[in-house]
Design a protein around this motif. Structure first.
Motif, PDB file in Angstrom:
ATOM      1  N   THR A  61       7.028  10.655   3.047  1.00 14.80           N
ATOM      2  CA  THR A  61       7.008   9.969   1.626  1.00 14.80           C
ATOM      3  C   THR A  61       7.104   8.210   3.016  1.00 14.80           C
ATOM      4  O   THR A  61       7.047   7.197   2.303  1.00 14.80           O
ATOM      5  N   GLU A  62       8.512   8.475   3.597  1.00 15.23           N
ATOM      6  CA  GLU A  62       9.318   7.499   4.147  1.00 15.23           C
ATOM      7  C   GLU A  62       7.488   6.636   4.832  1.00 15.23           C
ATOM      8  O   GLU A  62       8.189   6.274   5.232  1.00 15.23           O
ATOM      9  N   LEU A  63       7.114   7.673   5.676  1.00 13.40           N
ATOM     10  CA  LEU A  63       5.782   6.968   6.245  1.00 13.40           C
ATOM     11  C   LEU A  63       5.136   6.590   5.605  1.00 13.40           C
ATOM     12  O   LEU A  63       4.377   5.211   5.728  1.00 13.40           O
ATOM     13  N   LEU A  64       4.728   7.138   4.432  1.00 13.43           N
ATOM     14  CA  LEU A  64       3.999   6.617   3.168  1.00 13.43           C
ATOM     15  C   LEU A  64       4.447   4.628   3.149  1.00 13.43           C
ATOM     16  O   LEU A  64       3.267   3.408   3.374  1.00 13.43           O
ATOM     17  N   ASN A  65       6.168   4.583   3.029  1.00  9.74           N
ATOM     18  CA  ASN A  65       6.536   3.157   2.671  1.00  9.74           C
ATOM     19  C   ASN A  65       6.114   2.151   3.899  1.00  9.74           C
ATOM     20  O   ASN A  65       6.040   0.941   3.410  1.00  9.74           O
ATOM     21  N   ALA A  96       9.405  18.109   5.177  1.00 12.61           N
ATOM     22  CA  ALA A  96       7.815  17.361   5.486  1.00 12.61           C
ATOM     23  C   ALA A  96       7.376  16.533   3.995  1.00 12.61           C
ATOM     24  O   ALA A  96       7.595  15.365   4.583  1.00 12.61           O
ATOM     25  N   THR A  97       7.582  17.154   2.735  1.00 12.64           N
ATOM     26  CA  THR A  97       7.233  15.354   2.000  1.00 12.64           C
ATOM     27  C   THR A  97       8.453  14.568   2.110  1.00 12.64           C
ATOM     28  O   THR A  97       7.382  13.998   2.084  1.00 12.64           O
ATOM     29  N   ALA A  98       9.001  14.215   2.423  1.00 11.53           N
ATOM     30  CA  ALA A  98      10.331  13.585   2.435  1.00 11.53           C
ATOM     31  C   ALA A  98       9.444  12.281   3.882  1.00 11.53           C
ATOM     32  O   ALA A  98       9.964  10.756   3.493  1.00 11.53           O
ATOM     33  N   GLY A  99       9.747  13.041   4.973  1.00 11.25           N
ATOM     34  CA  GLY A  99       8.966  12.434   5.717  1.00 11.25           C
ATOM     35  C   GLY A  99       7.681  12.167   5.299  1.00 11.25           C
ATOM     36  O   GLY A  99       7.472  10.515   5.825  1.00 11.25           O
TER      37      GLY A  99
END
Length: 71
Positions: free
Chosen positions: A9-13, A4-7
């Motif tokens: 972070t990817e969405l934020l980028n 979830a954190t990785a997802g």
């Protein structure tokens, strides 16, 4: 939890990149639209149309709005 954190972070980028690219395009689009509108305002003033001064005032208000909020 790490997925979830990785997802997120990817969405934020992705959203940051999209925001940056949109902020660089919007002033150009606004300037182009104001330029096209100015052609019609000048044409209305030159041909002495009935609402030509109203068009000019509306165009000036749009320029002020664009400068204040978009650029």
């Amino acid at each position: 939890m790490d997925d979830a954190t990785a997802g997120l972070t990817e969405l934020l980028n992705y959203s940051t990149d999209m925001n940056t690219s949109m902020n660089s395009v919007v002033p150009s689009i606004a300037a182009a639209l104001l330029g096209i509108a100015l052609i019609f305002v000048v044409w209305a003033l030159a041909t002495k149309k009935q609402n030509a001064r109203t068009y000019l005032i509306a165009w000036v208000v749009c320029v002020i709005f664009t400068i204040t909020f978009i650029i």
